[in-house]
Design an enzyme around this catalytic site. Structure first.
Site, short mmCIF file in Angstrom:
data_model
loop_
_atom_site.label_atom_id
_atom_site.label_comp_id
_atom_site.label_asym_id
_atom_site.label_seq_id
_atom_site.Cartn_x
_atom_site.Cartn_y
_atom_site.Cartn_z
CG ASP A 67 8.10 60.29 70.30
OD1 ASP A 67 7.01 60.99 70.67
OD2 ASP A 67 9.25 59.88 70.83
CG PHE A 68 8.12 61.58 62.80
CD1 PHE A 68 7.03 61.72 61.63
CD2 PHE A 68 9.19 61.36 62.54
CE1 PHE A 68 7.58 61.67 60.42
CE2 PHE A 68 9.78 61.59 61.24
CZ PHE A 68 8.64 61.53 60.11
#
Length: 302
Positions: A67-68
């Site tokens: 994820d970011f």
């Protein structure tokens, strides 16, 4: 870790076929948006311009996703054959991944198995989120399983938190974040799955710490340095240790190696030859086969 920039990419492992990086938090792996100049892809292209593959959209083949907001170990394949061998290890569940996290509250069970099925949230305003089965608007939930092991109890900015090892035994979007939130111990700094309540910390406290990919040609095994230590973040104050991190990782590794060997002895897995990825005799569903074929068509040699 230092503040993210184009030229400060941290390399954990490198060979002729693979690079494993220590991804910074709050960095996208790639982006088609013209205004997002700083991504992991742009860092790789800056650091290794000669390794970028013109046959791919982004120049590099990412073997899995983070994820970011998540930091840590991320494997990049440098050619189609390497990408194919890594994918087959993921597909056959030969890969061992373990994440470090700080979660809200003091987790009572020292070892917990979380089995909530996860699906897409179709509720208006929440379509960027995943949700557990039984939640209103939860579409097409699929079985999921995560393991949580308590390492330390302590405080973060004065609030009770627990440092844990998380092991995803399936690979759903946002799985660890959703599972932690579902049991009442959301990851510290997870703005999304705390329903916009936890926005104080400088980052989400989830880190891909350990990665082991036993491809036929080489064994990839790395750890990305633990960022959740008082010397790096004075807001984190450990109070009581329950397990040593190195011991837990060694147990996970031994369990993974043992499981693979047992499957091979039972004839479920063929023993790989030199330079060849493992192959499975398990029956696949049509959906699994379609996903495999789609992935291999993009990444692997015929």
């Amino acid at each position: 870790m230092e503040p993210v920039s184009l030229d400060n990419l941290s390399i954990l492992y490198q060979s002729s076929d693979f690079i494993v990086v220590n991804k910074h938090w709050d960095v996208r792996i790639d982006s088609k948006m013209w205004y997002e100049k700083l991504t992991l892809q742009s860092q790789l292209r800056y650091r290794f311009p000669e390794l970028a593959d013109p046959d791919t959209y982004y120049g590099f083949r990412f073997c899995h996703q983070l994820d970011f907001s998540t930091s840590g170990a991320l494997c990049v394949a440098l050619n189609k054959a390497a990408a194919g061998s890594a994918y087959k290890c993921f597909k056959e569940r030969l890969v061992t991944k373990a994440y470090l996290a700080l979660v809200r509250g003091h987790v009572q069970e020292l070892k917990t198995t979380i089995r909530y099925a996860i699906g897409k949230n179709t509720t208006e305003g929440l379509t960027h989120m995943m949700c557990i089965e039984g939640t209103e608007g939860c579409e097409n939930p699929k079985p999921c399983q995560s393991e949580m092991i308590v390492l330390e109890y302590g405080l973060y900015s004065g609030d009770p938190v627990t440092k844990v090892i998380l092991q995803p035994l399936t690979g759903r979007t946002h799985q660890l974040r959703v599972h932690c939130s579902a049991i009442g111990h959301a990851i510290v700094g997870d703005f999304t799955y705390s329903l916009k309540q936890d926005g104080g910390p400088y980052r989400m406290m989830l880190h891909a710490y350990y990665l082991r990919i036993p491809t036929g040609k080489e064994l990839i095994e790395v750890t990305a340095p633990d960022p959740f230590v008082p010397s790096l973040d004075s807001n984190w104050v450990p109070q009581r240790v329950t397990r040593q991190l190195d011991e837990v990782i060694e147990e996970l590794k031994e369990s993974s190696v043992r499981a693979v060997e047992e499957e091979r002895q039972d004839g479920l897995l063929e023993k790989p030859g030199p330079g060849l990825p493992c192959q499975t005799r398990r029956l696949e569903t049509e959906e699994q086969r379609a996903v495999c074929e789609q992935w291999l068509a993009e990444w692997a040699l015929e």
